[in-house]
Design a protein around this motif. Sequence first.
Motif, PDB file in Angstrom:
ATOM      1  N   ARG A 218       0.833  -1.209   0.000  1.00 30.78           N
ATOM      2  CA  ARG A 218       0.000   0.000   0.000  1.00 30.78           C
ATOM      3  C   ARG A 218       0.869   1.260   0.000  1.00 30.78           C
ATOM      4  N   VAL A 277      -7.199   0.122  -7.341  1.00 31.62           N
ATOM      5  CA  VAL A 277      -8.334   0.226  -6.418  1.00 31.62           C
ATOM      6  C   VAL A 277      -8.377  -0.973  -5.470  1.00 31.62           C
ATOM      7  N   ASN A 278      -8.028  -2.145  -5.968  1.00 33.57           N
ATOM      8  CA  ASN A 278      -8.002  -3.328  -5.090  1.00 33.57           C
ATOM      9  C   ASN A 278      -7.026  -3.133  -3.929  1.00 33.57           C
ATOM     10  N   LYS A 281      -8.645  -0.570  -1.496  1.00 34.92           N
ATOM     11  CA  LYS A 281      -9.826  -1.088  -0.786  1.00 34.92           C
ATOM     12  C   LYS A 281      -9.472  -1.983   0.392  1.00 34.92           C
ATOM     13  N   LYS A 282      -8.240  -2.472   0.418  1.00 33.90           N
ATOM     14  CA  LYS A 282      -7.859  -3.384   1.503  1.00 33.90           C
ATOM     15  C   LYS A 282      -7.871  -2.662   2.851  1.00 33.90           C
ATOM     16  N   LYS A 283      -8.252  -3.374   3.876  1.00 36.99           N
ATOM     17  CA  LYS A 283      -8.184  -2.819   5.228  1.00 36.99           C
ATOM     18  C   LYS A 283      -6.753  -2.989   5.736  1.00 36.99           C
ATOM     19  N   ARG A 289      -8.604   3.740   3.830  1.00 36.21           N
ATOM     20  CA  ARG A 289      -9.263   2.833   2.894  1.00 36.21           C
ATOM     21  C   ARG A 289     -10.134   3.639   1.937  1.00 36.21           C
ATOM     22  N   GLU A 291     -12.655   3.257  -1.764  1.00 40.00           N
ATOM     23  CA  GLU A 291     -13.339   2.351  -2.677  1.00 40.00           C
ATOM     24  C   GLU A 291     -13.058   2.660  -4.137  1.00 40.00           C
ATOM     25  N   SER A 292     -12.446   3.807  -4.411  1.00 38.52           N
ATOM     26  CA  SER A 292     -12.190   4.197  -5.797  1.00 38.52           C
ATOM     27  C   SER A 292     -11.063   5.222  -5.834  1.00 38.52           C
ATOM     28  N   GLU A 295     -12.378   8.597  -4.688  1.00 38.33           N
ATOM     29  CA  GLU A 295     -12.494   8.693  -3.225  1.00 38.33           C
ATOM     30  C   GLU A 295     -11.125   8.907  -2.596  1.00 38.33           C
ATOM     31  N   TRP A 296     -10.109   8.247  -3.128  1.00 38.18           N
ATOM     32  CA  TRP A 296      -8.751   8.445  -2.597  1.00 38.18           C
ATOM     33  C   TRP A 296      -8.296   9.885  -2.821  1.00 38.18           C
TER      34      TRP A 296
END
Length: 316
Positions: A218, A277-278, A281-283, A289, A291-292, A295-296
């Motif tokens: 990440r 995105v995957n 999306k990970k915690k 976190r 979703e897109s 959003e980031w």
Amino acid sequence: DDNGAALRAFEGSVVRNPDYYFRSGLTWPRRTQRGFSVRRLPAGCIFADKGPAIFGKNEEKEWFLLGVLNSLLAEFLLRSMIAFGSWEVGAVKKVPVPQARPADEGGLADRARWLHDAKANWDTGNEISTRFDRPWVIQPAVAKQACSLAVALDAVLASEATLDAELIAAYSKLNDTVYGLYGVNETLRAKIEAAIGKRPPELVWPQMEGQERDQKRREHVDRLLTYLVKQIVAADEDRIVCLQRVAHKPSLLERLRQALAACFPDQDPSSLETEVVNELKKKTKGYHRAESLVEWLHDGFFETHNDLYQQRPILW
């Protein structure tokens, strides 16, 4: 200006050792959490009380001296002279430097240079280093072999692990050589290292020491995205980029997608964005976190950028 005329004219001021200004040498922080740590001082710098310097009588022996002073034995000798954990100049100058045969001296110098260069090369991917070129996942050595972001991430993590193992092995051999130069036998060596205690390991990326694989993945993704955003803003005519499309100007999201695609031209852009995105999306512990990508950009970018620049952001 004018050879420091204003400083010299200030009442009570003393400009110490100006003849040594701007020379290359060695330096170290007087206080550190990672033990005594000597670094190269490049030409063009000025030393000071908090960042003292060492200038060898023979510049050709600088790498040899760097290896000796970064050894466990040198730290032990310093600790025996220092009471309060501050690596003072007076103590450092008392460390005896061993006389070595040319072959031994050259071998130690070469190992110190390799350790230095391995870390310096890694820092070309670290955005807050003066050596920075571009993020690790799009460095030529990785990018030319990586057909996708996922492959690049795996390659960088594997490279880091390999470098860490090589650094640890090289530092161990450096210490073997230094103990030999000082005539320290195995029994005394064991006592010295027990007295020092456990030192932080030699790592290429000490800021991520102890982090899990997902955290490192990440971090690489965030570093890539923040770098691309910075490049987009820098390339804009007025250095202002809107989150939404305004008039004839494309949005930041559109530009970011184009920049990502340019980094991985062999990968389908939709597949590339899905991979990014995957990861977002990970915690992942310690990371925002999302979703897109949008959003980031809205909720994660500035927090990431601010943390990277240690609460001194260069973009708003």
